[in-house]
Design a protein around this motif. Structure first.
Motif, PDB file in Angstrom:
ATOM      1  N   PHE A 244       8.257   5.190 -10.627  1.00 50.53           N
ATOM      2  CA  PHE A 244       7.354   4.058 -10.768  1.00 50.53           C
ATOM      3  C   PHE A 244       6.577   4.127 -12.076  1.00 50.53           C
ATOM      4  O   PHE A 244       6.261   3.101 -12.681  1.00 50.53           O
ATOM      5  CB  PHE A 244       6.382   3.986  -9.584  1.00 50.53           C
ATOM      6  CG  PHE A 244       5.457   2.816  -9.657  1.00 50.53           C
ATOM      7  CD1 PHE A 244       4.157   2.963 -10.105  1.00 50.53           C
ATOM      8  CD2 PHE A 244       5.905   1.543  -9.326  1.00 50.53           C
ATOM      9  CE1 PHE A 244       3.308   1.876 -10.188  1.00 50.53           C
ATOM     10  CE2 PHE A 244       5.058   0.443  -9.409  1.00 50.53           C
ATOM     11  CZ  PHE A 244       3.760   0.607  -9.848  1.00 50.53           C
TER      12      PHE A 244
ATOM     13  N   GLY B  68       4.370  -3.931 -12.288  1.00 56.84           N
ATOM     14  CA  GLY B  68       3.891  -3.141 -11.168  1.00 56.84           C
ATOM     15  C   GLY B  68       3.481  -3.996  -9.991  1.00 56.84           C
ATOM     16  O   GLY B  68       3.867  -3.752  -8.845  1.00 56.84           O
TER      17      GLY B  68
ATOM     18  N   PHE C 231       4.823  -4.234  -6.074  1.00 58.28           N
ATOM     19  CA  PHE C 231       3.927  -4.124  -4.915  1.00 58.28           C
ATOM     20  C   PHE C 231       4.157  -5.302  -3.971  1.00 58.28           C
ATOM     21  O   PHE C 231       4.279  -5.149  -2.763  1.00 58.28           O
ATOM     22  CB  PHE C 231       2.463  -4.144  -5.371  1.00 58.28           C
ATOM     23  CG  PHE C 231       1.999  -2.853  -5.970  1.00 58.28           C
ATOM     24  CD1 PHE C 231       0.655  -2.581  -6.085  1.00 58.28           C
ATOM     25  CD2 PHE C 231       2.897  -1.904  -6.444  1.00 58.28           C
ATOM     26  CE1 PHE C 231       0.199  -1.396  -6.638  1.00 58.28           C
ATOM     27  CE2 PHE C 231       2.451  -0.718  -7.007  1.00 58.28           C
ATOM     28  CZ  PHE C 231       1.092  -0.473  -7.102  1.00 58.28           C
TER      29      PHE C 231
ATOM     30  N   PHE D 222       5.407   2.661   4.087  1.00 62.25           N
ATOM     31  CA  PHE D 222       4.622   3.868   3.857  1.00 62.25           C
ATOM     32  C   PHE D 222       5.265   4.794   2.834  1.00 62.25           C
ATOM     33  O   PHE D 222       4.590   5.490   2.089  1.00 62.25           O
ATOM     34  CB  PHE D 222       4.351   4.604   5.166  1.00 62.25           C
ATOM     35  CG  PHE D 222       3.288   3.927   5.981  1.00 62.25           C
ATOM     36  CD1 PHE D 222       3.600   3.350   7.199  1.00 62.25           C
ATOM     37  CD2 PHE D 222       1.999   3.825   5.511  1.00 62.25           C
ATOM     38  CE1 PHE D 222       2.637   2.699   7.940  1.00 62.25           C
ATOM     39  CE2 PHE D 222       1.026   3.171   6.240  1.00 62.25           C
ATOM     40  CZ  PHE D 222       1.340   2.606   7.454  1.00 62.25           C
TER      41      PHE D 222
ATOM     42  N   THR E 184       4.036   3.304  -0.226  1.00 61.57           N
ATOM     43  CA  THR E 184       2.604   3.551  -0.420  1.00 61.57           C
ATOM     44  C   THR E 184       2.341   4.969  -0.905  1.00 61.57           C
ATOM     45  O   THR E 184       1.609   5.180  -1.869  1.00 61.57           O
ATOM     46  CB  THR E 184       1.834   3.349   0.912  1.00 61.57           C
ATOM     47  OG1 THR E 184       2.141   2.064   1.426  1.00 61.57           O
ATOM     48  CG2 THR E 184       0.352   3.494   0.707  1.00 61.57           C
TER      49      THR E 184
ATOM     50  N   VAL F 252       3.639   5.652  -4.525  1.00 61.54           N
ATOM     51  CA  VAL F 252       2.837   4.994  -5.563  1.00 61.54           C
ATOM     52  C   VAL F 252       1.454   5.632  -5.656  1.00 61.54           C
ATOM     53  O   VAL F 252       0.927   5.822  -6.763  1.00 61.54           O
ATOM     54  CB  VAL F 252       2.755   3.486  -5.269  1.00 61.54           C
ATOM     55  CG1 VAL F 252       1.700   2.842  -6.115  1.00 61.54           C
ATOM     56  CG2 VAL F 252       4.092   2.832  -5.527  1.00 61.54           C
ATOM     57  N   SER F 253       0.874   5.992  -4.509  1.00 60.10           N
ATOM     58  CA  SER F 253      -0.440   6.657  -4.548  1.00 60.10           C
ATOM     59  C   SER F 253      -0.353   7.976  -5.279  1.00 60.10           C
ATOM     60  O   SER F 253      -1.232   8.343  -6.046  1.00 60.10           O
ATOM     61  CB  SER F 253      -0.936   6.918  -3.124  1.00 60.10           C
ATOM     62  OG  SER F 253      -0.882   5.750  -2.358  1.00 60.10           O
TER      63      SER F 253
ATOM     64  N   LEU G  52      -0.083   7.324  -8.940  1.00 60.67           N
ATOM     65  CA  LEU G  52      -1.325   6.812  -9.494  1.00 60.67           C
ATOM     66  C   LEU G  52      -2.446   7.832  -9.392  1.00 60.67           C
ATOM     67  O   LEU G  52      -3.583   7.554  -9.734  1.00 60.67           O
ATOM     68  CB  LEU G  52      -1.752   5.536  -8.758  1.00 60.67           C
ATOM     69  CG  LEU G  52      -0.973   4.284  -9.141  1.00 60.67           C
ATOM     70  CD1 LEU G  52      -1.348   3.128  -8.216  1.00 60.67           C
ATOM     71  CD2 LEU G  52      -1.277   3.889 -10.578  1.00 60.67           C
ATOM     72  N   GLY G  53      -2.122   9.013  -8.888  1.00 64.42           N
ATOM     73  CA  GLY G  53      -3.107  10.076  -8.874  1.00 64.42           C
ATOM     74  C   GLY G  53      -4.148   9.993  -7.786  1.00 64.42           C
ATOM     75  O   GLY G  53      -5.203  10.602  -7.882  1.00 64.42           O
ATOM     76  N   ILE G  54      -3.880   9.250  -6.709  1.00 64.73           N
ATOM     77  CA  ILE G  54      -4.882   9.189  -5.642  1.00 64.73           C
ATOM     78  C   ILE G  54      -4.364   9.845  -4.362  1.00 64.73           C
ATOM     79  O   ILE G  54      -4.911   9.660  -3.290  1.00 64.73           O
ATOM     80  CB  ILE G  54      -5.334   7.739  -5.338  1.00 64.73           C
ATOM     81  CG1 ILE G  54      -4.115   6.826  -5.139  1.00 64.73           C
ATOM     82  CG2 ILE G  54      -6.212   7.218  -6.444  1.00 64.73           C
ATOM     83  CD1 ILE G  54      -4.506   5.396  -4.824  1.00 64.73           C
TER      84      ILE G  54
END
Lengths: 638, 377
Positions: free
Chosen positions: B277, B289, B293, B328, B331, B334-335, B338-340
């Protein structure tokens, strides 16, 4: 119809709405984060991406240090400077190499070779081009940094080798080869090895590599266009992991004693082992010839390597456990104690030594061709009369001798967990049938009885033998590790004394008798071991001279080439009762003479040194205690 | 609504019966979204692998996977799956066991075995299997009242077995995903409040005690390592950082196809898998992006709609499971990127290289189509 159908469904219809809402919410959340990263901080990241400002620095871990039993440092580290090449930031390889070549007087081929080694790794990982830069080279590189983007100097701690370090015991470091790298990383990838890492080879460095190694850390820094570190912005929480130093090892070795033993043995080849008979701790261990671990670390030249591997005295072999030698006359106490236990002799039994011993059609000679006359056990041991022992050996037979030898821990590995250990050889009739496919003949036994023939012992076993006699029959497992502690002081490993042989078949009285007789060997003016006597302390011991080639004993030793000279062997302990040290010396092909002439004096020096050190240390301790009391007194008075 | 036609009893219904139906708008939408995602995935992979090996390998794989999609969608009635659900579960469990044992013998982490030219990663299929098993169980144990823990115990044990078999590989990410799928499916049922409370309380308590039992730092590190089985834990900070830089520098419109990553993701080892991604975000910016989504969200909601319209419990539950799986997985990946979220090594459907993943997705979507077509009658 539909509604009836739905009543059977366990699924709650409302949940669909909730589900869709959750999906939408999560997606919006992700969109917000995406917006934050790309739109809000987009400019910021964009700048960074343009200027490649993030560097990853590996922080190497210093290897664990090695101390002796008194806390003196034997092996530590010191910072070295390495020149590294980071592929990710190199602008033009050819130019860079050319500049480096000019600055450092090294050919570009050298650099190319090193580069090939580091192929296939991630491009942000540095490849070492040159190790151990001198201060001059360091300053030259630093001052020309502007011309060398992608070239950096990294600090790495490496071993600092003191003089007289025992190379076999301590070991050395070499760059890890790719096969070992793959194997070790597969086994445990929590702290992987990288190409170019040093790994322990031989001795403690190898055996305890896992402990000594430590774990590298890393940090990410921000640098400017020239690769110099700038202060990091507050926005970043750069992840950083400090390096974990390796665990320290405390040895049972006495460094002062070790150094002394090394110098007493200089110019000779073979091995010396000094043990503590009370618990099997190794106080000193020397194997000669050796090699210089420092050159092994930086890289040994082809000629040097060839010289080392072709030396017939095997510099890489740790002879303390890896060298097997016929024990010669130092084996006689074993035979004597066997004979006493079996009732074949008493301390008063005598035999006549005319200088030879006839068995059937064979004649065996005593080292004194003129004969010793009538000898009892004590006189036989003191003079090392071979005839006496031929006699009792033949009466015992090889298998009985073997039984007692085994009970003293001989003929099998002691379990010293360090370098390669040979088991030695205690021949039995079964063994001969198996290996030599011939039956044991009576004519084989006399040689065994004086410690020649098929007998083989390692110097460690020899020292352990005398330690066992000294401590009244307890065969300890020789031990080099006292303790291993990690960088936060936790004890990871504690050395504990371990007895190998639980069963004792030699009685206390016979052991005590042997100690007393061995005392006379050294302390009686007529004993063959008199050169091992030390003023003010009691010493017991036995000489051994092992013929390598059969020579007429009375022939002049000096006109024989070195490889035909005898091995000079000596086993000893001091004091005679409640011994504190046990020693074995094997001096291969000694040009000075046999056990009495060449090895015994060395034993004397070692034993003297031991006692001197003990006294010095006690004195020092007393002095510091006194000073402490004085200080406290003066403090009170104040 | 009543159809006098009967579906043939064979596994492959005759061709003309499928032509009789009008393709529903839902099916059209599914095919469109799927087509777009597959296309974008390939384009992205081309860039991520610099036109190299992975792109072509994935293309070769797609022939098999797309055929699987067609077969599952048009030639396998969903009833067949329901009948053989437990058989499928047993098969997957045995394969997982084989992989585990092979791994122990080889002395390392093993997640796949090779079947000829294709590497076969059974844990991917396990995710779909979990959805099937849950659906089957609920369909066979319909009840009026709410489900209690006791009711669900046999199901929990089966899921637990699959979880453990995957967890031990070690592959914590996929194991966790199986749990998430199962929980999502069960979330659509009436569950006894007490049971819910017990579960909600016991999970964190178990987790905390486990953490403190494994107090030794190196063991904690091992657990943390379990979370990143493929990535060198020391690189984690670096990879995530580079990922953020890559994504962020895409800004609104991106750097353009094949124009990104020269400096960055070229050095990220997993850009054709976990960080796929990031490549897309760098090259196509926020627009690209956000589109992805939207497509995933739409796909998930579409699957939920299919579930709602389906007639039998099995199909409904299975469709929910498929929705959970796709959404999921998207999710978490991608999380992560994105560093979360901690890096757990979960790939992005359609974008990450991997034949087993692609096959599983195609089979899942195929089954969705089959459900749709069954409910159309």
């Amino acid at each position: 119809m539909k509604r009836l159908f739905e009543q059977d469904q366990p699924i709650v219809d409302k949940r669909y709405l909730i589900g869709s809402l959750i999906i939408t919410l999560i997606t919006c959340g992700l969109l917000t984060r995406l917006w934050y990263v790309q739109i809000y901080k987009g400019d910021f990241y964009s700048k960074i991406s343009q200027r490649n400002r993030i560097r990853r620095i590996e922080i190497p871990a210093p290897r664990g240090k090695i101390y002796d039993r008194h806390g003196e440092l034997i092996l530590g580290n010191r910072p070295y400077f390495d020149l590294v090449y980071i592929p990710q930031y190199i602008k033009d390889k050819e130019t860079t190499f050319q500049i480096l070549s000019n600055l450092l007087n090294t050919s570009t081929e050298q650099f190319e070779k090193r580069l090939r080694k580091g192929r296939g790794r991630p491009k942000f990982l540095p490849i070492t081009l040159k190790k151990n830069l001198s201060l001059h080279e360091l300053s030259v590189i630093e001052s020309n940094k502007v011309l060398l983007p992608g070239i950096e100097v990294r600090v790495a701690p490496r071993r600092e080798y003191p003089e007289k370090i025992p190379p076999h015991l301590i070991g050395y470091l070499r760059e890890i080869d790719s096969k070992s790298l793959k194997r070790l990383n597969k086994k445990d990838d929590s702290s992987p090895y990288y190409q170019g890492d040093l790994i322990g080879k031989q001795g403690l460095e190898a055996k305890y590599e896992k402990y000594l190694r430590g774990k590298r850390g890393y940090e990410l820094i921000q640098v400017d266009a020239y690769g110099r570190q700038t202060s990091s912005l507050n926005d970043w929480n750069f992840p950083k992991e400090p390096a974990i130093p390796g665990a320290d090892i405390v040895l049972t070795l006495d460094w002062e004693l070790q150094k002394a033993v090394t110098s007493y043995f200089s110019g000779k080849q073979g091995a010396i082992v000094v043990l503590d008979p009370n618990n099997g701790e190794i106080l000193a261990a020397v194997s000669a010839p050796g090699f210089n671990p420092k050159t092994m670390q930086t890289g040994v030249s082809f000629d040097e390597w060839r010289r080392l591997t072709q030396n017939p005295f095997k510099p890489f072999l740790d002879k303390t456990t890896g060298g097997e030698f016929p024990p010669g006359s130092i084996y006689k106490p074993v035979v004597a104690m066997a004979a006493l236990e079996e009732g074949i002799i008493t301390p008063k039994t005598t035999f006549n030594c005319p200088g030879h011993f006839t068995l059937g059609r064979e004649t065996f000679y005593c080292h004194n061709r003129g004969g010793h006359g009538k000898v009892d056990l004590r006189k036989a041991m003191m003079n090392s009369c071979d005839t006496y022992f031929y006699q009792i050996g033949v009466e015992l037979g090889v298998d009985k001798i073997a039984r007692y030898a085994s009970s003293l821990g001989l003929g099998k590995r002691l379990g010293v967990n360090l370098n390669m250990e040979r088991p030695g050889l205690v021949p039995t009739s079964t063994w001969k049938k198996l290996i030599h496919k011939h039956k044991w003949t009576a004519g084989d036994t006399p040689n065994i009885s004086i410690g020649q023939g098929y007998n083989l012992l390692t110097p460690m076993q020899m020292a352990n033998l005398y330690s066992t006699i000294a401590n009244n029959g307890k065969t300890w497992k020789p031990r080099i590790i006292k303790r291993i502690t990690n960088h936060i002081g936790e004890t990871l490993l504690e050395g504990i004394p371990e007895q190998i042989q639980k069963e004792k078949i030699i009685s206390d009285s016979n052991l005590a008798l042997m100690r007393d007789i061995l005392k006379d060997v050294v302390m009686h003016p007529k004993g063959t071991g008199k050169k091992a006597a030390v003023e003010g302390h009691s010493v017991a011991g036995k000489t051994g001279s092992v013929q390598v080639v059969s020579l007429k004993k009375n022939r002049n030793q000096t006109d024989v080439s070195i490889k035909w000279k005898e091995h000079a062997i000596f086993g000893a302990f001091s004091p005679v009762e409640n011994a504190e040290i046990a020693i074995a010396i094997v001096s291969q092909n000694d040009s000075v003479g046999g056990g009495g002439r060449a090895a015994a004096p060395i034993a004397a020096k070692i034993i003297k040194k031991y006692w001197d050190l003990k006294q010095q240390r006690a004195q020092k301790k007393a002095n510091s205690e006194l000073a402490k009391i004085k200080r406290e007194k003066s403090n009170v008075l104040k | 609504m009543f159809s006098s036609k009967r579906t043939s009893r064979g596994i492959f219904p005759t061709a003309h019966s499928s032509l009789d139906k009008q393709t529903s708008p839902l099916l059209k939408a599914l095919l469109m979204i799927m087509g777009l995602l597959v296309f974008m995935g390939f384009v992205n992979l081309y860039s991520a692998s610099s036109g190299g090996h992975y792109f072509w390998a994935q293309l070769r794989n797609s022939t098999i996977t797309l055929s699987a999609f067609v077969i599952c969608g048009w030639f396998i009635p969903i009833k067949r799956i329901q009948e053989n659900a437990y058989l499928i579960a047993a098969a997957i469990c045995s394969v997982l066991l084989v992989v585990l044992l092979l791994g122990k013998i080889a002395g390392g982490a093993k997640r796949w075995i090779s079947l000829g030219p294709i590497g076969f990663q059974p844990s991917e299929f396990a995710k779909l299997t979990v959805a099937i098993v849950v659906a089957k169980f609920i369909a066979s144990h319909k009840q009026k009242g709410s489900y209690t823990i006791r009711d669900l115990l046999p199901l929990a044990t089966t899921i637990g077995c699959i979880f453990v078999l995957i967890f031990l590989q070690p592959d914590f990410g996929t194991a966790g995903m199986c749990l998430i799928i199962a929980v999502s499916q069960l979330a659509f049922l009436r569950i006894n409040e007490k049971s819910v409370a017990i579960i909600l309380l016991s999970v964190p308590v178990a987790g905390v005690t486990l953490w403190h039992v494994l107090l030794r730092p190196y063991q904690k590190q091992r657990v943390l390592n379990l979370l990143n089985p493929d990535l060198d834990p020391q690189n984690t900070g670096y990879n995530s950082l580079q990922s953020l830089v890559a994504i962020g520098s895409g800004e609104t419109f991106g750097k353009g196809f094949m124009q990104g990553t020269q400096a960055h993701l070229k050095f990220l080892p997993e850009r054709h898998t976990d960080f796929a991604f990031s490549v897309l975000a760098e090259e196509h910016g926020f627009i690209g992006g956000a589109l992805v989504f939207f497509l995933f969200a739409a796909l998930a909601i579409l699957a939920l709609n299919v579930s709602r319209q389906a007639k039998d419990t099995f199909s409904k539950m299975l469709a929910i499971g498929i929705a959970a799986f796709l959404f999921f997985e998207f999710t978490i990946n991608v999380s992560m990127v994105l560093g979360i979220f901690p890096v757990v090594g979960l790939p992005l459907p359609f974008f990450s290289y991997g034949s087993s993943l692609l096959l599983t997705i195609c089979v899942a979507l195929g089954l969705l189509v089959s459900i749709m077509r069954t409910s159309n009658r």
